[in-house]
Design a protein around this motif. Structure first.
Motif, PDB file in Angstrom:
ATOM      1  N   GLU A   7      35.025  59.745  -2.436  1.00  0.00           N
ATOM      2  CA  GLU A   7      35.365  58.907  -3.583  1.00  0.00           C
ATOM      3  C   GLU A   7      36.323  57.791  -3.154  1.00  0.00           C
ATOM      4  OE1 GLU A   7      35.241  57.073  -7.030  1.00  0.00           O
ATOM      5  OE2 GLU A   7      33.917  58.745  -6.511  1.00  0.00           O
ATOM      6  N   ARG A   8      37.273  58.135  -2.319  1.00  0.00           N
ATOM      7  CA  ARG A   8      38.195  57.107  -1.783  1.00  0.00           C
ATOM      8  C   ARG A   8      37.431  56.097  -0.936  1.00  0.00           C
ATOM      9  NH1 ARG A   8      43.894  59.114  -1.002  1.00  0.00           N
ATOM     10  NH2 ARG A   8      44.172  60.462  -2.805  1.00  0.00           N
ATOM     11  N   LEU A   9      36.486  56.598  -0.133  1.00  0.00           N
ATOM     12  CA  LEU A   9      35.670  55.711   0.692  1.00  0.00           C
ATOM     13  C   LEU A   9      34.890  54.747  -0.200  1.00  0.00           C
ATOM     14  CD1 LEU A   9      33.609  56.546   3.785  1.00  0.00           C
ATOM     15  CD2 LEU A   9      32.595  55.237   1.966  1.00  0.00           C
ATOM     16  N   LYS A  10      34.298  55.253  -1.266  1.00  0.00           N
ATOM     17  CA  LYS A  10      33.530  54.419  -2.189  1.00  0.00           C
ATOM     18  C   LYS A  10      34.421  53.304  -2.755  1.00  0.00           C
ATOM     19  CE  LYS A  10      30.823  54.698  -6.424  1.00  0.00           C
ATOM     20  NZ  LYS A  10      30.452  55.533  -7.550  1.00  0.00           N
ATOM     21  N   GLN A  11      35.624  53.631  -3.147  1.00  0.00           N
ATOM     22  CA  GLN A  11      36.562  52.636  -3.675  1.00  0.00           C
ATOM     23  C   GLN A  11      36.915  51.603  -2.610  1.00  0.00           C
ATOM     24  OE1 GLN A  11      39.832  55.069  -5.016  1.00  0.00           O
ATOM     25  NE2 GLN A  11      38.609  56.032  -6.639  1.00  0.00           N
ATOM     26  N   ASN A  12      37.152  52.052  -1.392  1.00  0.00           N
ATOM     27  CA  ASN A  12      37.481  51.134  -0.292  1.00  0.00           C
ATOM     28  C   ASN A  12      36.319  50.207   0.029  1.00  0.00           C
ATOM     29  OD1 ASN A  12      40.096  52.192   0.003  1.00  0.00           O
ATOM     30  ND2 ASN A  12      39.404  53.765   1.436  1.00  0.00           N
ATOM     31  N   ALA A  13      35.095  50.734  -0.002  1.00  0.00           N
ATOM     32  CA  ALA A  13      33.905  49.916   0.266  1.00  0.00           C
ATOM     33  C   ALA A  13      33.694  48.883  -0.845  1.00  0.00           C
ATOM     34  CB  ALA A  13      32.679  50.806   0.413  1.00  0.00           C
ATOM     35  N   GLU A  14      33.923  49.281  -2.088  1.00  0.00           N
ATOM     36  CA  GLU A  14      33.774  48.348  -3.212  1.00  0.00           C
ATOM     37  C   GLU A  14      34.752  47.190  -3.095  1.00  0.00           C
ATOM     38  OE1 GLU A  14      34.171  50.841  -6.683  1.00  0.00           O
ATOM     39  OE2 GLU A  14      32.090  51.545  -6.519  1.00  0.00           O
ATOM     40  N   LYS A  15      35.979  47.458  -2.649  1.00  0.00           N
ATOM     41  CA  LYS A  15      36.978  46.399  -2.457  1.00  0.00           C
ATOM     42  C   LYS A  15      36.483  45.362  -1.455  1.00  0.00           C
ATOM     43  CE  LYS A  15      41.007  49.316  -3.262  1.00  0.00           C
ATOM     44  NZ  LYS A  15      42.097  50.041  -2.580  1.00  0.00           N
ATOM     45  N   GLU A  16      35.728  45.831  -0.457  1.00  0.00           N
ATOM     46  CA  GLU A  16      35.231  44.926   0.583  1.00  0.00           C
ATOM     47  C   GLU A  16      33.804  44.453   0.319  1.00  0.00           C
ATOM     48  OE1 GLU A  16      36.404  45.085   4.462  1.00  0.00           O
ATOM     49  OE2 GLU A  16      38.001  46.559   4.172  1.00  0.00           O
ATOM     50  N   LYS A  17      33.267  44.810  -0.848  1.00  0.00           N
ATOM     51  CA  LYS A  17      31.914  44.404  -1.262  1.00  0.00           C
ATOM     52  C   LYS A  17      30.846  44.834  -0.260  1.00  0.00           C
ATOM     53  CE  LYS A  17      33.488  40.459  -4.038  1.00  0.00           C
ATOM     54  NZ  LYS A  17      34.682  41.058  -4.461  1.00  0.00           N
ATOM     55  N   ILE A  18      30.947  46.090   0.161  1.00  0.00           N
ATOM     56  CA  ILE A  18      29.988  46.664   1.109  1.00  0.00           C
ATOM     57  C   ILE A  18      29.062  47.587   0.326  1.00  0.00           C
ATOM     58  CG2 ILE A  18      29.729  48.183   3.098  1.00  0.00           C
ATOM     59  CD1 ILE A  18      32.450  47.076   4.056  1.00  0.00           C
TER      60      ILE A  18
END
Length: 189
Positions: free
Chosen positions: A73-84
């Protein structure tokens, strides 16, 4: 072997700027030679320190495999911040990876192998999901006393890990980025 798993409550430590400077994730994953056509599995992805960099290197899927849903879930949030958008989270342990046989061309396993219950089973799974000719990069803590990292008693010596990979049919190349860590680049033959 004593079993110890990283606490997901400490996930922010894994993504800190200080840790990024110390570990240099981009330098580590350079060894995998990921290109635009590679499908990658980051086994023990955590909150995405390596996964996010890998996802920027390929247009194909990057499977973020972790046993802890909170980490993913943290990874998903981090990826969304970087638009990945090419990261696919997979909740799974490493002894029974929920990916198809021969489904990836690259596997990354960094600072995680000492946490699995059965190293042999985890290596079997890495070989199973990796296409023939594919590449595995396994990095972990050398069996030396140090101020950081896991307890000494659960560290796996580099030469022992190299032998285990060779017993499972990998061609290996062992390097030492520093005195506390080792990296093994292994080709699935």
């Amino acid at each position: 072997m004593t079993y110890k798993r990283f606490n997901p409550k400490n996930a922010d430590k894994l993504m800190s700027e200080e840790r990024k400077r110390q570990i240099q994730p981009d330098k580590i994953i350079e060894q995998l030679n990921v290109n635009n056509d590679d499908t990658v599995a980051d086994l023990g992805a955590g909150p995405g320190l390596f996964t996010i960099s890998l996802a920027k290197m390929t247009e194909r899927e990057v499977y973020a495999v972790d046993i802890e849903p909170e980490m993913l879930e943290r990874l998903k949030q981090n990826a969304e911040k970087e638009k990945i958008g090419n990261i696919k989270p997979v909740v799974s342990d490493l002894e029974n990876v929920k990916l198809a046989e021969n489904s990836v061309t690259r596997v990354l396993n960094v600072f995680v192998i000492h946490e699995v219950r059965s190293i042999d089973r985890a290596i079997d799974e890495m070989k199973r999901i990796l296409k023939p000719g594919g590449c595995l990069l396994l990095m972990d803590w050398e069996a030396v006393e140090s101020e950081s990292g896991p307890p000494f008693e659960i560290r796996i010596p580099s030469e022992k890990m190299k032998s285990i990979l060779e017993e499972h049919g990998f061609d290996t190349e062992l390097t030492y980025p520093d005195s506390e860590h080792y990296a093994i680049k292994a080709k699935n033959v």
